[in-house]
Design an enzyme around this catalytic site. Structure first.
Site, short mmCIF file in Angstrom:
data_model
loop_
_atom_site.label_atom_id
_atom_site.label_comp_id
_atom_site.label_asym_id
_atom_site.label_seq_id
_atom_site.Cartn_x
_atom_site.Cartn_y
_atom_site.Cartn_z
N LEU A 114 -29.62 -28.55 -76.21
CA LEU A 114 -30.27 -28.91 -77.46
C LEU A 114 -31.76 -29.00 -77.18
O LEU A 114 -32.17 -29.40 -76.08
CB LEU A 114 -29.76 -30.26 -77.98
CG LEU A 114 -28.30 -30.37 -78.41
CD1 LEU A 114 -27.98 -31.81 -78.82
CD2 LEU A 114 -28.00 -29.43 -79.56
N ASP A 115 -32.59 -28.64 -78.17
CA ASP A 115 -34.02 -28.80 -78.00
C ASP A 115 -34.35 -30.24 -77.61
O ASP A 115 -33.65 -31.18 -78.01
CB ASP A 115 -34.76 -28.49 -79.31
CG ASP A 115 -34.71 -27.02 -79.67
OD1 ASP A 115 -34.34 -26.21 -78.81
OD2 ASP A 115 -35.05 -26.70 -80.83
N MET A 116 -35.43 -30.41 -76.88
CA MET A 116 -35.86 -31.74 -76.46
C MET A 116 -36.02 -32.67 -77.67
O MET A 116 -35.68 -33.85 -77.61
CB MET A 116 -37.17 -31.64 -75.69
CG MET A 116 -37.69 -32.95 -75.15
SD MET A 116 -39.17 -32.69 -74.15
CE MET A 116 -39.49 -34.37 -73.60
#
Length: 426
Positions: free
Chosen positions: A265-267
């Site tokens: 998942l994106d940061m």
């Protein structure tokens, strides 16, 4: 109130002074037919609010590159080095014209001619600044609004207080996510090393990516002998990375033993994520992702657009994506070289202020896929609230979360779906 620290230009929320200065610049352009014509094609503009020696405030204005084929326009700061008016750039060392000069030689000569200053009183050329980092400056380095603004401030003896860059005019046809009136961070490829050097001597805001993540907000959703499913907080990496901050995987391993990352998942994204407890289980789940057998849903809160929503309540966005190589980690729509990216969407709510809640079911898993499909004028044309990379920074977190994740359990073979609900996250 004056800002306590100078803007960190690569991830920021525009200061109120910057918002006022940008609004005044847009109004001036709109009121001037010639400026409106020049900038209507689309251009990144910048404003820099400074303190003068007598403590009064002054605002500098800049545009990136050329505007209407011109490098100098009254009311805007001049270029750091004007290639249009300095013939010496095109002359060889023996004083003769050099029509056979290579592009590499020309670039080298150009960047050694870009002399810039910083707040410590230092002076250097662009070529040397990049060489000190083991890098070669990309084409166009030094022509963005940010460096032009800082250089002019130093020349005038002004103290930079706050800066911002925003888009004016039509969105670019190149596929970059740019919308009229929205602010965007400075590019990392061209401006990363250059602005970092030019800001030396200024008290700059902290890089938000290096802030310690909130480990207290981690929740375990499910765990057995094969997998661990957790709710990833925003601002935390899924797995060990380059920021130096502790990742979710590393934090979980302290109490749950060795884990193996199955997906990312994106940061900035929060929500459901699964880790495997062996390389065999990891391979099984990763193969399901590769075969697109995993079902994922996300929910996002989108900011209002410039016009009321007139589109469908359900649909599919198919916009191929590729990295913006001069501005990683941002992605862009690229119909020629991009990889297929497909997202189904359903609008859940449209609020009186024009903001929307939308559920997404991505069919592919490209980097920033949902974020670009939301923000691009070719997609929904409304960035996700809190998305600093794509024009909607507001000081809050990115309001995108992974709502559910469905996959075949690597031991039982049964399809399991793990869900968290919007009211707990947004």
């Amino acid at each position: 109130m004056l800002p306590l620290k100078f803007t960190y230009p690569f991830r920021y929320v525009p200061n109120p002074l910057v918002l006022d200065a940008a609004g005044a610049l847009i109004a001036d352009i709109d009121a001037d037919p010639e400026l409106s014509r020049i900038f209507a094609e689309g251009k990144m503009l910048g404003v820099l609010v400074c303190a003068a020696p007598d403590e009064s405030l002054e605002t500098l204005r800049a545009f990136s590159g050329l505007a209407g084929g011109r490098s100098i326009i009254p009311g805007f700061v001049p270029p750091i080095f004007d290639t249009l008016t300095i013939p010496e750039l095109w002359i060889s060392a023996d004083g003769h014209s050099a029509p056979t000069v290579t592009s590499a030689q020309l670039q080298d000569r150009l960047f050694r001619s870009y002399i810039v200053n910083n707040a410590k009183g230092g002076m250097s050329d662009v070529k040397k600044i990049f060489e000190e980092r083991g890098l070669v400056p990309p084409g166009g380095t030094g022509e963005c609004a940010g460096p032009k603004l800082l250089e002019e401030a130093y020349k005038q003896g002004l103290k930079p207080l706050a800066m911002g860059e925003f888009w004016y005019g039509a969105s670019p046809k190149s596929g970059e996510v740019r919308e009229h009136g929205r602010f965007y961070p400075s590019c990392t490829g061209k401006c990363g090393p250059l602005l970092s050097w030019m800001m030396q001597g200024l008290d700059v805001e902290d890089n938000p990516l290096q802030r310690k993540p909130d480990a207290e907000s981690i929740r375990i959703i499910y765990e057995d002998e094969a997998i661990l499913v957790a709710n990833k907080p925003s601002g935390m990496l899924c797995a060990p990375g380059l920021t130096g901050t502790e990742s979710l995987q590393e934090i979980l391993e302290k109490d749950h033993g060795k884990l193996f990352s199955c997906h990312r998942l994106d940061m900035d994204t929060t929500g459901v994520i699964v880790y495997a407890k062996s390389v065999e289980f990891q391979a099984d789940i990763q193969q399901q992702f590769e075969r697109r057998e995993v079902v994922k849903t996300y929910v996002a809160h989108l900011v209002a657009g410039s016009r009321p929503w007139r589109g469908k309540r359900k649909g599919t966005i198919a916009l191929p994506l590729s990295p913006d190589w001069d501005d990683r980690p941002r992605q862009m729509v690229d119909r020629e070289h991009g990889k297929p990216a497909i997202t189904d969407f359903e609008i859940l709510d449209i609020f009186p202020d024009g903001e929307m809640d939308v559920r997404f079911t991505p069919k592919t898993g490209r980097t920033h896929q949902i974020r670009v499909h939301c923000a691009s004028p070719m997609g929904l044309g409304r960035p996700i609230k809190g998305d600093a990379l794509y024009g909607a920074a507001d000081g809050g977190r990115l309001e995108l979360y992974a709502e559910s994740l469905g996959f075949r359990h690597p031991v039982s073979g049964k399809t399991e779906t793990f869900t968290i609900y919007k009211e707990n996250e947004l």
